[in-house]
Design an enzyme around this catalytic site. Structure first.
Site, PDB file in Angstrom:
ATOM      1  N   HIS A   1      31.440  41.938  51.736  1.00 27.11           N
ATOM      2  CA  HIS A   1      32.324  42.030  50.560  1.00 27.11           C
ATOM      3  C   HIS A   1      32.111  40.830  49.647  1.00 27.11           C
ATOM      4  O   HIS A   1      31.828  39.721  50.130  1.00 27.11           O
ATOM      5  CB  HIS A   1      33.794  42.135  50.986  1.00 27.11           C
ATOM      6  CG  HIS A   1      34.319  40.918  51.681  1.00 27.11           C
ATOM      7  ND1 HIS A   1      35.114  39.988  51.045  1.00 27.11           N
ATOM      8  CD2 HIS A   1      34.145  40.447  52.944  1.00 27.11           C
ATOM      9  CE1 HIS A   1      35.420  39.023  51.895  1.00 27.11           C
ATOM     10  NE2 HIS A   1      34.846  39.268  53.051  1.00 27.11           N
TER      11      HIS A   1
ATOM     12  N   ARG B   1      41.525  41.546  53.966  1.00 28.58           N
ATOM     13  CA  ARG B   1      41.550  42.424  52.778  1.00 28.58           C
ATOM     14  C   ARG B   1      40.536  43.553  52.855  1.00 28.58           C
ATOM     15  O   ARG B   1      40.435  44.356  51.920  1.00 28.58           O
ATOM     16  CB  ARG B   1      41.295  41.580  51.518  1.00 28.58           C
ATOM     17  CG  ARG B   1      42.369  40.530  51.275  1.00 28.58           C
ATOM     18  CD  ARG B   1      41.908  39.491  50.275  1.00 28.58           C
ATOM     19  NE  ARG B   1      40.783  38.695  50.784  1.00 28.58           N
ATOM     20  CZ  ARG B   1      40.189  37.708  50.119  1.00 28.58           C
ATOM     21  NH1 ARG B   1      40.622  37.398  48.906  1.00 28.58           N
ATOM     22  NH2 ARG B   1      39.186  37.046  50.654  1.00 28.58           N
TER      23      ARG B   1
ATOM     24  N   ASP C   1      37.849  39.506  57.348  1.00 31.03           N
ATOM     25  CA  ASP C   1      38.762  39.317  56.213  1.00 31.03           C
ATOM     26  C   ASP C   1      39.849  40.394  56.191  1.00 31.03           C
ATOM     27  O   ASP C   1      39.557  41.589  56.226  1.00 31.03           O
ATOM     28  CB  ASP C   1      37.933  39.376  54.914  1.00 31.03           C
ATOM     29  CG  ASP C   1      38.722  38.872  53.713  1.00 31.03           C
ATOM     30  OD1 ASP C   1      39.816  39.427  53.447  1.00 31.03           O
ATOM     31  OD2 ASP C   1      38.259  37.948  53.036  1.00 31.03           O
TER      32      ASP C   1
ATOM     33  N   CYS D   1      33.489  42.393  57.897  1.00 26.85           N
ATOM     34  CA  CYS D   1      34.043  41.038  57.931  1.00 26.85           C
ATOM     35  C   CYS D   1      35.471  41.076  58.474  1.00 26.85           C
ATOM     36  O   CYS D   1      36.199  42.050  58.278  1.00 26.85           O
ATOM     37  CB  CYS D   1      34.032  40.425  56.524  1.00 26.85           C
ATOM     38  SG  CYS D   1      34.564  38.691  56.500  1.00 26.85           S
TER      39      CYS D   1
ATOM     40  N   CYS E   1      33.346  36.677  49.788  1.00 26.52           N
ATOM     41  CA  CYS E   1      33.482  36.415  51.233  1.00 26.52           C
ATOM     42  C   CYS E   1      33.611  34.909  51.496  1.00 26.52           C
ATOM     43  O   CYS E   1      32.733  34.127  51.127  1.00 26.52           O
ATOM     44  CB  CYS E   1      32.276  36.980  51.985  1.00 26.52           C
ATOM     45  SG  CYS E   1      32.412  36.789  53.778  1.00 26.52           S
TER      46      CYS E   1
HETATM   47 CO    CO Z   1      34.347  37.863  54.429  1.00 26.73          CO
END
Ligand code: CO
Length: 207
Positions: free
Chosen positions: A96, A44, A42, A40, A99
């Site tokens: 994750h 993080r 993302d 992803c 998400c």
């Molecule tokens: Co995500």
């Protein structure tokens, strides 16, 4: 501050060269990663950081909600290069918990282009409606949906001509599905590996 990034970079580069004067010379000459990571976007969930891998050790593709759309030329180009040229041994799809893409897919209102991108997640949710209904909270449903989606993306990968051709010519190549916990920083294996044409044929696409 943006200038901090450039300063950090100079410090990092100097440190690396101090420890190993030929470090960048070697990296510039060759990349031979064993892993392709599909994760992803993302911020993080940075592949190298959470797996402890160094530059040169993992080839990375990231998009919102780590999806494998069958017509995604960006992902297919990355996959073909990783499999045919770099000859990676492992392809990891990593989702994750928490998400935002998965959450957005299940919200009733429109967000924009992303609603088209996230359609496979709604299809997976429809398919698993009976299982998801029994989970107590929206958070638990979304986290389970993240896991189901990873499994589905592994299946989509396994059915691409790129991977089928690689297995047909005897390549030693294994697909994995993992999920990452934002709250504890731990990766979990979802045990949905595919490592052969036979295993790929046994998998049916969810959506
Ligand atoms: Co995500």
């Amino acid at each position: 501050m943006l200038s901090d990034l450039l300063q950090n970079n100079r410090r990092w580069s100097e440190g690396r060269r101090r420890d190993d004067p030929d470090y960048f010379g070697r990296l510039a000459a060759l990349q031979r990663p064993e892993y392709l990571w599909i994760g992803c976007s993302d911020s993080r969930v940075p592949a190298n950081v959470i797996t402890g891998l160094e530059p040169g050790e993992v080839f990375v593709h990231r998009n919102i909600a780590n999806l494998v759309h069958r017509g995604d030329l960006n992902l297919l180009s990355v996959l073909e290069f990783a499999v045919d040229i770099l000859e990676v041994r492992h392809v990891i799809v990593c989702g994750h918990h928490g998400c935002g893409g998965v959450r957005a897919a299940m919200e009733p209102h429109r967000h924009g282009v992303i609603d088209h991108w996230l359609q496979p997640i709604r299809d997976i949710a429809d398919n698993a409606e009976a299982e998801l209904r029994h989970l107590a909270t929206g958070e638990a449903r979304n986290d389970r949906l993240c896991e189901l989606s990873v499994r589905s993306q592994v299946t989509n990968l396994a059915r691409t001509p790129i991977l089928r051709d690689a297995w047909a010519r005897g390549a030693d190549l294994r697909l994995h599905g993992w999920v990452y916990g934002l709250s504890d920083g731990l990766l979990h294996d979802l045990h949905c590996d595919v490592d052969s044409l036979l295993a790929a044929d046994a998998r049916r696409p969810v959506a």
